[in-house]
Write a protein that holds these residues in place. Structure first.
Motif, PDB file in Angstrom:
ATOM      1  N   SER B 129       7.895  -4.023  -2.608  1.00  0.00           N
ATOM      2  CA  SER B 129       8.079  -3.448  -1.282  1.00  0.00           C
ATOM      3  C   SER B 129       7.509  -4.328  -0.183  1.00  0.00           C
ATOM      4  N   CYS B 130       6.744  -5.332  -0.546  1.00  0.00           N
ATOM      5  CA  CYS B 130       6.055  -6.123   0.480  1.00  0.00           C
ATOM      6  C   CYS B 130       6.990  -7.123   1.147  1.00  0.00           C
ATOM      7  N   GLY B 152      -0.329  -6.050   7.162  1.00  0.00           N
ATOM      8  CA  GLY B 152      -0.981  -4.758   7.297  1.00  0.00           C
ATOM      9  C   GLY B 152      -0.031  -3.614   7.592  1.00  0.00           C
ATOM     10  N   CYS B 153       1.193  -3.707   7.081  1.00  0.00           N
ATOM     11  CA  CYS B 153       2.148  -2.618   7.317  1.00  0.00           C
ATOM     12  C   CYS B 153       1.885  -1.447   6.377  1.00  0.00           C
ATOM     13  N   ARG B 154       1.230  -1.719   5.254  1.00  0.00           N
ATOM     14  CA  ARG B 154       0.807  -0.697   4.296  1.00  0.00           C
ATOM     15  C   ARG B 154       1.964  -0.030   3.551  1.00  0.00           C
ATOM     16  N   THR B 155       3.114  -0.712   3.533  1.00  0.00           N
ATOM     17  CA  THR B 155       4.226  -0.193   2.724  1.00  0.00           C
ATOM     18  C   THR B 155       3.864  -0.185   1.245  1.00  0.00           C
ATOM     19  N   MET B 157       1.129   0.521  -0.045  1.00  0.00           N
ATOM     20  CA  MET B 157       0.358   1.728  -0.362  1.00  0.00           C
ATOM     21  C   MET B 157       1.277   2.934  -0.456  1.00  0.00           C
ATOM     22  N   VAL B 158       2.299   2.933   0.409  1.00  0.00           N
ATOM     23  CA  VAL B 158       3.283   4.011   0.342  1.00  0.00           C
ATOM     24  C   VAL B 158       4.026   3.934  -0.990  1.00  0.00           C
ATOM     25  N   ALA B 159       4.309   2.711  -1.419  1.00  0.00           N
ATOM     26  CA  ALA B 159       5.159   2.537  -2.597  1.00  0.00           C
ATOM     27  C   ALA B 159       4.421   2.745  -3.919  1.00  0.00           C
ATOM     28  N   CYS B 160       3.170   2.378  -4.001  1.00  0.00           N
ATOM     29  CA  CYS B 160       2.478   2.452  -5.298  1.00  0.00           C
ATOM     30  C   CYS B 160       2.496   3.888  -5.833  1.00  0.00           C
ATOM     31  N   PRO B 161       3.116   4.090  -6.979  1.00  0.00           N
ATOM     32  CA  PRO B 161       3.229   5.463  -7.495  1.00  0.00           C
ATOM     33  C   PRO B 161       1.893   6.005  -7.988  1.00  0.00           C
ATOM     34  N   TYR B 163      -1.057   5.542  -6.343  1.00  0.00           N
ATOM     35  CA  TYR B 163      -2.002   5.663  -5.218  1.00  0.00           C
ATOM     36  C   TYR B 163      -3.209   4.736  -5.403  1.00  0.00           C
ATOM     37  N   ALA B 166      -6.042   0.334  -1.545  1.00  0.00           N
ATOM     38  CA  ALA B 166      -6.792   0.885  -0.421  1.00  0.00           C
ATOM     39  C   ALA B 166      -6.737  -0.146   0.699  1.00  0.00           C
ATOM     40  N   TYR B 167      -7.165   0.245   1.880  1.00  0.00           N
ATOM     41  CA  TYR B 167      -7.059  -0.649   3.021  1.00  0.00           C
ATOM     42  C   TYR B 167      -8.364  -0.623   3.788  1.00  0.00           C
TER      43      TYR B 167
END
Ligand code: SF4
Ligand code: SF4
Ligand code: SF4
Lengths: 416, 307
Positions: B129-130, B152-155, B157-161, B163, B166-167
């Protein structure tokens, strides 16, 4: 300003003043008023008071976000990496700005010159919406100064967001080019206008392609999180199409909303052609929007049937979903259809407000409200809300400033 | 106690995962699922039945990765009672690449402890997703992250099934994604087991080639069918992961998402990716065609009011 006009004030519509001399750029910026008059008008406007209040609170917080980091303005959630900045700023703003490519398509491609008087408003609505979506993105990115990395430094072409980044960037330049004629008229650069006229077809076709793909891509972004978005808002196969089709009715509805607002609050700036055609064009837009709405409704139902999500309709989430569908899709569809049939532009306008609301609700539901539906609900930090309001207020300020000056709502009178 | 089992009170929702899994088996998915990672990649088999919750692994990771001192010391068991929002157990953070969770399982003599860290997926959702290609799956099996290109869009983190990423939101100047890197640069690269694996006094974790670990896992299950549920978590989940788990309690009772399906996350995105070239090639011709048609229809009538 509306009252000024009724007192006989004539806004700038050409390079020449009444006495035959030319307006200077500064005078044009001041709307053809003397500086004293200009500031007096600004001070009198209660809407400006609201804006100042927003800035008084919002600007320090916006600055603070860049000094103290995202952790200061958001809940720093690892489970909800995306908050209101993207939920509202990207996922709601971009579809509401789809009007640009649709007006371009209607007028330039399908040759519907009768929509000409509202084309520029559509284009501007598109350009500013995208521009501010990028602003919101800049607020949200951890390292905004690396915005161009996906373009030039480190490329991840297989990712959906890569496509969004490239397309939004390219499309922004397209939209700037499409609005060059308005700017050129106002500034008096006929050459620039001539040049754009030559390439307008290319720009328009590019706009369609880019829009189809990035509007769809915003939906496809959520297919990376199949288990996280509630099944009623999620569909592997149709997500991109749902986002694209809803962008069509959202863009058209937003255009109706904005044109209605201009008719109410910026009447002084609209010329006769614009005002006289507006009701007819509103109904034209309403017709387009109703077609998109019915398509959207059908693919939403197909999406549910395809994944066999029926049982969710009986849950609390199902009721929320039905609310969104009824208020944001079915009612606007009915009202638009009635409006078109009876030639009732006011009903179409009301319907447009509903459709815009429905779109916003759908995007917020997908990105935030039903996201992580199996975990917990995230309520945005108050500072996050303040920043969103501040940036959105800036969007309105810029929007209004451009409308007040450039030939968007009126036709520029070239000297003969 | 009840709160820990988020799945048990959300049963109604579980079918959603099943539906998603069903979609995942559609035509595009097969091709994507066949990658299966590098043949000789390494992995870790975690035997949850052996873990006593001493958190030595957490301490070892903290030291190895040079992470900031924890809020509570590593021998403080009160962290197990901490709840994050939604009454959920503790998770990985910017200060901890791995955390141990405690689950009180009715009928089980002791609580069950579960170590959480990046699973180093064969086809990582974070990686696919990056949009700046910050992630890399090394042939050794680690999923690495490059903080120097991350926007730093954090996609991811959204994608990782699971969870996991971390940021470091707290940093204004250089916020980055923080996650376990399987001790790649200090250990894995040299063929050594990760710090947490080596530190564990109970030998909960076995380091080795992923394919050998799979054999070992199934062997353990068949040798002691009563001591384990017949499932190696991570063998097939989202296309297979380098870290895999054995348990005596059904995985859905101890916080594992058992509805992720066997397809890598990217397979759900493929339907969209497939239409991109179509739109790019067909649209220009189609719409230019429309233009020519509609203009011929209008004839010369419009010629003069173009302004
Ligand atoms: S567990 Fe999450 S962070 Fe780790 S490799 Fe898989 S997708 Fe990436
Ligand atoms: S946050 Fe960084 S690593 Fe994650 S997807 Fe965005 S750019 Fe890539
Ligand atoms: S593998 Fe290394 S980085 Fe990952 S949890 Fe273990 S010690 Fe930490």
């Amino acid at each position: 300003m509306n009252s000024l006009k009724s007192q006989g004030f004539a806004p700038v519509v050409s390079h020449l003043k009444k006495d035959g001399s030319e307006w200077t750029v500064k005078e044009k910026l001041m709307l053809g008023l003397s500086p004293k008059e200009y500031w007096a008008v600004q001070l009198r406007n209660p809407f400006n008071w609201v804006l100042w209040a927003i800035y008084a609170v919002g600007l320090p917080i916006l600055v603070g976000r860049f000094i103290y980091g995202l952790g200061w303005v958001t809940h720093s959630s690892y489970d909800y990496p995306w908050g209101l900045f993207l939920g509202w700023g990207l996922f709601v703003m971009v579809p509401l700005s789809a009007s640009g490519f649709m007006m371009g398509t209607t007028v330039e491609l399908f040759g519907r010159k009768d929509f000409k008087s509202i084309e520029r408003l559509g284009l501007l609505n598109g350009l500013l919406g995208y521009l501010f979506a990028v602003m919101f993105l800049q607020v949200d990115l951890g390292q905004p100064w690396r915005l161009i990395y996906p373009m030039f430094v480190s490329l991840g072409p297989a990712a959906v967001l890569f496509l969004v980044a490239w397309h939004v960037a390219t499309y922004l330049s397209c939209q700037v080019a499409e609005l060059v004629p308005a700017f050129a008229e106002w500034m008096g650069f006929p050459k620039a206008k001539q040049f754009i006229k030559k390439i307008v077809l290319g720009l328009t076709v590019a706009g369609i392609i880019l829009s189809t793909l990035h509007q769809g891509a915003l939906g496809a972004l959520f297919t990376y999180a199949p288990g996280k978005v509630h099944p009623l808002w999620y569909s592997s196969s149709f997500q991109w199409f749902q986002f694209f089709v809803s962008a069509v009715f959202a863009g058209l509805s937003m255009l109706i909303v904005v044109s209605t607002l201009t008719k109410w609050f910026m009447r002084w700036r609209c010329d006769e052609t614009y005002l006289n055609n507006l009701s007819k064009l509103t109904l034209g837009l309403a017709k387009g929007a109703s077609l998109a709405l019915i398509t959207y409704l059908v693919i939403k139902i197909i999406g549910i049937a395809h994944d066999n999500d029926w049982q969710y309709l009986a849950s609390g989430w199902g009721a929320w979903f039905m609310f969104e569908m009824v208020v944001g899709v079915i009612l606007p569809l009915i009202f638009y259809t009635m409006a078109v049939r009876n030639g009732n532009a006011s009903l179409a306008r009301f319907s447009a407000f509903l459709a815009v609301f429905g779109l916003a609700l759908n995007r917020l539901n997908t990105a935030l409200i039903t996201f992580n539906w199996q975990l917990y609900q995230e309520i945005p930090h108050w500072r996050e809300v303040v920043i969103v309001v501040t940036v959105y207020a800036t969007y309105i300020v810029v929007y209004r400033a451009v409308l007040a000056r450039m030939p968007i709502l009126y036709t520029w009178k070239e000297k003969k | 106690m009840k709160k820990l089992h988020r799945r048990s009170f959300l049963k109604g929702g579980l079918v959603g995962g099943a539906a998603i899994a069903a979609v995942g088996t559609s035509k595009h998915a097969e091709a994507a699922g066949s990658f299966g990672g590098y043949p000789d990649s390494m992995g870790v088999l975690v035997d949850l039945t052996k873990c006593v919750g001493c958190r030595t692994c957490e301490a070892a990771c903290n030291k190895e990765q040079g992470l900031p001192a924890p809020d509570k010391s590593f021998d403080d068991p009160s962290v197990f009672e901490e709840k994050r929002e939604g009454g959920l157990p503790r998770r990985t953070t910017e200060k901890a690449y791995t955390v141990v969770q405690k689950y009180d399982v009715p009928g089980r003599e002791h609580p069950l402890f579960r170590k959480v860290q990046c699973n180093h997926c064969n086809e990582p959702a974070c990686l696919t997703s990056c949009f700046v290609n910050a992630y890399k799956k090394t042939p050794e099996g680690a999923v690495m992250y490059d903080p120097t290109v991350c926007v730093g869009c954090r996609t991811c983190m959204v994608a990782c099934p699971f969870y996991i990423p971390a940021y470091s939101y707290s940093s204004a100047i250089n916020p980055v994604v923080k996650k376990c890197i399987m001790c790649y640069d200090t250990r894995l690269k040299f063929g050594k087991p990760p710090a947490c694996v080596e530190a564990c006094p109970q030998e909960v974790m076995t380091f080795g080639k992923r394919k050998d670990l799979l054999k070992l896992a199934h062997q353990r299950i068949s040798e002691k069918p009563d001591a384990y549920v017949d499932h190696v978590y991570g063998e097939n989940e989202v296309g297979g992961t380098a870290w895999m788990y054995l348990s005596d309690v059904p995985f859905d009772k101890i916080g594992y998402d058992t509805h992720l399906g066997d397809q890598p996350i990217i397979s759900y995105v493929k339907e969209f990716l497939a239409i991109v070239p179509m739109v790019l090639t067909i649209w220009p011709a189609l719409f230019t065609g429309f233009h020519l048609l509609s203009n011929r229809k209008d004839g010369l009538k419009n010629e003069d009011n173009k302004s």
